[in-house]
Design a protein around this motif. Sequence first.
Motif, short mmCIF file in Angstrom:
data_model
loop_
_atom_site.label_atom_id
_atom_site.label_comp_id
_atom_site.label_asym_id
_atom_site.label_seq_id
_atom_site.Cartn_x
_atom_site.Cartn_y
_atom_site.Cartn_z
N GLN A 24 0.84 -1.20 0.00
CA GLN A 24 0.00 0.00 0.00
C GLN A 24 0.87 1.24 0.00
O GLN A 24 1.78 1.35 0.80
CB GLN A 24 -0.90 0.01 1.23
N GLY A 25 0.57 2.16 -0.92
CA GLY A 25 1.29 3.42 -0.99
C GLY A 25 0.47 4.54 -0.37
O GLY A 25 -0.75 4.56 -0.51
N HIS A 26 1.13 5.46 0.31
CA HIS A 26 0.48 6.59 0.96
C HIS A 26 1.30 7.85 0.72
O HIS A 26 2.46 7.79 0.34
CB HIS A 26 0.36 6.35 2.47
N THR A 27 0.71 9.01 0.97
CA THR A 27 1.41 10.29 0.92
C THR A 27 0.91 11.17 2.06
O THR A 27 -0.07 10.85 2.72
CB THR A 27 1.15 11.05 -0.40
N ASP A 28 1.57 12.31 2.23
CA ASP A 28 1.04 13.31 3.15
C ASP A 28 0.05 14.19 2.38
O ASP A 28 -0.31 13.89 1.25
CB ASP A 28 2.16 14.13 3.81
N SER A 29 -0.41 15.27 2.98
CA SER A 29 -1.43 16.09 2.35
C SER A 29 -0.87 17.24 1.52
O SER A 29 -1.63 18.05 1.00
CB SER A 29 -2.39 16.65 3.41
N THR A 30 0.46 17.29 1.37
CA THR A 30 1.07 18.35 0.57
C THR A 30 0.84 18.06 -0.91
O THR A 30 1.11 16.96 -1.37
CB THR A 30 2.59 18.43 0.85
N GLY A 31 0.34 19.04 -1.63
CA GLY A 31 0.10 18.86 -3.06
C GLY A 31 -1.34 18.53 -3.37
O GLY A 31 -2.18 18.37 -2.48
N LYS A 32 -1.62 18.42 -4.67
CA LYS A 32 -2.98 18.13 -5.13
C LYS A 32 -3.36 16.68 -4.86
O LYS A 32 -2.52 15.78 -4.92
CB LYS A 32 -3.10 18.42 -6.62
N ASP A 33 -4.64 16.46 -4.60
CA ASP A 33 -5.13 15.11 -4.33
C ASP A 33 -4.78 14.15 -5.46
O ASP A 33 -4.33 13.03 -5.21
CB ASP A 33 -6.64 15.12 -4.12
N SER A 34 -5.01 14.57 -6.70
CA SER A 34 -4.78 13.67 -7.84
C SER A 34 -3.30 13.33 -7.98
O SER A 34 -2.93 12.19 -8.27
CB SER A 34 -5.31 14.29 -9.13
N PHE A 35 -2.42 14.31 -7.75
CA PHE A 35 -0.98 14.06 -7.80
C PHE A 35 -0.58 13.05 -6.72
O PHE A 35 0.17 12.10 -6.98
CB PHE A 35 -0.19 15.36 -7.61
N ARG A 70 -5.73 7.96 3.66
CA ARG A 70 -5.61 7.14 4.88
C ARG A 70 -4.34 7.52 5.65
O ARG A 70 -3.39 6.76 5.72
CB ARG A 70 -5.54 5.65 4.51
N PRO A 71 -4.33 8.69 6.26
CA PRO A 71 -3.12 9.12 6.98
C PRO A 71 -2.88 8.27 8.22
O PRO A 71 -3.81 7.83 8.88
CB PRO A 71 -3.42 10.57 7.36
N ILE A 72 -1.60 8.04 8.49
CA ILE A 72 -1.24 7.31 9.71
C ILE A 72 -0.92 8.27 10.84
O ILE A 72 -0.73 7.86 11.97
CB ILE A 72 -0.06 6.35 9.47
N ALA A 73 -0.82 9.56 10.50
CA ALA A 73 -0.55 10.60 11.50
C ALA A 73 -1.24 11.88 11.05
O ALA A 73 -1.69 11.98 9.92
CB ALA A 73 0.96 10.82 11.65
N THR A 74 -1.31 12.85 11.94
CA THR A 74 -1.92 14.12 11.60
C THR A 74 -1.07 14.85 10.58
O THR A 74 0.14 14.72 10.54
CB THR A 74 -2.10 15.00 12.85
N ASN A 75 -1.71 15.61 9.71
CA ASN A 75 -0.99 16.45 8.75
C ASN A 75 -0.92 17.90 9.25
O ASN A 75 -0.68 18.81 8.48
CB ASN A 75 -1.68 16.39 7.39
N ASP A 76 -1.07 18.08 10.53
CA ASP A 76 -1.05 19.43 11.12
C ASP A 76 0.36 20.01 11.23
O ASP A 76 0.52 21.21 11.43
CB ASP A 76 -1.69 19.42 12.51
N SER A 77 1.39 19.16 11.09
CA SER A 77 2.76 19.63 11.18
C SER A 77 3.64 18.79 10.26
O SER A 77 3.23 17.74 9.77
CB SER A 77 3.27 19.51 12.63
N ALA A 78 4.87 19.25 10.02
CA ALA A 78 5.81 18.50 9.18
C ALA A 78 6.13 17.14 9.79
O ALA A 78 6.31 16.16 9.08
CB ALA A 78 7.08 19.31 8.99
#
Length: 80
Positions: A24-35, A70-78
């Motif tokens: 399973q691949g994941h990302t943080d919330s930086t950038g566009k959803d589609s990217f 599906r974040p594993i942590a908050t995206n409120d900080s780096a």
Amino acid sequence: GFNDTLDAIAKVMNKYEKTYLSVQGHTDSTGKDSFNMNLSRERAQSVKNYLVNQQIMAERVSTMGYGETRPIATNDSANG
């Protein structure tokens, strides 16, 4: 490093030929959803490609990209 981990996974999968893996691949919330969705798919696919290069049959590795859904942590900080 990361390749050492994948090498260990490949070793186990080569020893136990009925073992299947879901990547399973994941990302943080930086950038566009589609990217981020495409990036997460590419991340999972790169793991599969590495394992296939280690003689694991492609049918034994499934991939899914979740982007930032599906974040594993908050995206409120780096750090999150």
